[in-house]
Each structure stands twice: as C-alpha cells, then as structure tokens.
Design an enzyme around this catalytic site. Structure first.
Site, PDB file in Angstrom:
ATOM      1  N   GLY A 171       6.325 -27.062  39.787  1.00  0.00           N
ATOM      2  CA  GLY A 171       6.897 -28.253  39.958  1.00  0.00           C
ATOM      3  C   GLY A 171       6.393 -29.365  39.860  1.00  0.00           C
ATOM      4  N   CYS A 172       6.772 -29.964  40.503  1.00  0.00           N
ATOM      5  CA  CYS A 172       6.301 -31.642  40.303  1.00  0.00           C
ATOM      6  C   CYS A 172       4.947 -31.569  41.973  1.00  0.00           C
ATOM      7  CB  CYS A 172       6.322 -32.555  40.888  1.00  0.00           C
ATOM      8  SG  CYS A 172       6.089 -34.589  41.189  1.00  0.00           S
ATOM      9  N   PHE A 173       3.872 -32.006  41.151  1.00  0.00           N
ATOM     10  CA  PHE A 173       2.850 -31.600  42.300  1.00  0.00           C
ATOM     11  C   PHE A 173       2.883 -32.187  43.370  1.00  0.00           C
ATOM     12  CE2 PHE A 173      -0.251 -34.008  39.194  1.00  0.00           C
ATOM     13  CZ  PHE A 173       0.575 -34.877  38.955  1.00  0.00           C
TER      14      PHE A 173
END
Length: 233
Positions: free
Chosen positions: A54-56
């Site tokens: 997902g979003c880093f």
C-alpha cells in the site's frame, strides 16, 4: 494518487464512509513467526529487504520504529527506471509498486522477523491491488526478494500462513525476485513523522505504529530511524 488530495475537510466524510468497517486495530494481529528463517553470516553487518504494502508512508513509518533497522526508504520497485516517478506510478500502468527498502543489522533482527512484522501490522496482506482507500496495482502486496534465499523464505511463509488459515482470506501477497528499487522523491521520505496530523496518516497509518508497539514490544523503538534529506540512492 488520491491520498495526496486528502484534506482535513474530508475527515468527517471519511469517518462516515468507514463507519462500521473494521478498524486497523481490530484486524491487525501478531501472526506466527515463519517456520524457516535466514541464518545471518557472522560477518554480515547490514542486509536489505524490500516490501510493498500500500502507500509507502505507513510501511516506512512502521519499519523506522523497528530496532535493528538503520534505514527505511520509500521508493518504487517492479518497473523501469524511466517511469519511477510519483505521477507516473500513480497511473497504475508502470509495473511499479510503492515500496520500502529496509536496511537492517541481521545480528539484531532477522529477515523472518521483518516478514512477521510486515504481515502483522504493516498492511493487510489479503487485499488484492489495494490498501484501505487506495486501489491499483501500485498498492499491491509484494515481497521484492533480493535473492533466491529471501524468495524461498517469503514463499514458504506465505504458504505457511495460508495453510494455517491465519487470515480469514488467502493472502494476496506475491513474491518478485531481483527487481531494481528506485528511491522516491524527497517529499515522501519521513512523511508519517513530519505529518502526524494529516488525516490520511492519522486514520490509516498511525494505528500501525500503535499496533507495532503493542504486538512487538521487544523490537519497538520510540525514536524512528529517519531518512536524511537529499537522499538520491
């Protein structure tokens, strides 16, 4: 990528949309350790691991709070160098996934322990090509193995968790071997630490740090290992 446009004015609306859905704290749990792990050479001082989940921002934030991790850098893996840019990766057509490259001391923490944290609190490994409000192949759950040994451990662990039905659904996590990693733009580094009040961070990512401390107190460190500014490689 829509999460950059997530503003404070949207917080109430988001709460309504997600009302009644399981919270991260309700779904996160400490999964069993892998049955097999890498044995670190006594001469090894640092090793690297690359995870996408997902979003880093959140994945980086989690591993920056893990003892034995000296560096956790946000970036892109799975595609080519020419498309390793935020706006292009956001199209979902580059092959890249938002990823985090973790540099760690194998004498202090093992690759298997990092995988255990990854599957327990860094993301939901049962979601296919999405995490929370973000969707697309750039948000896929992938272990980017640096070598055949890492690939073997990761694949074995995925099979172990699926066989034990550790999660209510099969894992969507894939393993990709020897894919180059490209460091993301400076403004993405240390994002969780620099923007703890940003609604996206407060809703999706800060609970991961809380669960790390709760579920893995033996490896939790309060002061994160931050990326230095101007990082280019």
């Amino acid at each position: 990528m829509k999460h950059l446009a997530f503003t404070a004015s949207m917080l109430a609306a988001a709460a309504l949309v997600w009302h009644g859905l399981p919270s991260f704290a309700e779904t996160a749990h400490r999964v069993p350790a892998p049955a097999a792990d890498l044995v670190a050479p006594t001469t090894a001082q640092t090793e690297t691991a690359i995870f996408a989940g997902g979003c880093f921002w959140g994945v980086q934030g989690v591993f920056q709070h893990v003892k034995g991790v000296s560096d956790a850098v946000s970036g892109y893996a799975g595609g080519e160098a020419k498309t390793a840019r935020y706006n292009e990766v956001g199209s979902g057509r580059t092959g890249h996934a938002e990823s985090v490259r973790i540099t760690y001391d194998p004498q202090k923490i093992s690759y298997g322990k990092l995988l255990q944290i990854y599957f327990s609190v860094a993301h939901d490994p049962t979601e296919l090509n999405r995490q929370g409000p973000d969707s697309g192949t750039q948000y896929r759950s992938t272990v980017f193995a640096e070598n055949a040994d890492q690939a073997r451990i990761a694949k074995g662990y995925i099979a172990q968790l699926n066989q034990a039905k550790t999660f209510s659904r099969p894992l969507a996590t894939t393993v990709e071997l020897s894919k180059p990693f490209y460091v993301a733009e400076d403004y993405h580094q240390n994002y969780l630490t620099r923007h703890p009040s940003q609604p996206y961070i407060a809703i999706n990512d800060l609970p991961k740090i809380d669960e790390l401390q709760k579920l893995f107190p033996e490896v939790y460190q309060a002061t994160p290992s931050l990326v230095r500014s101007g990082r280019s490689s």
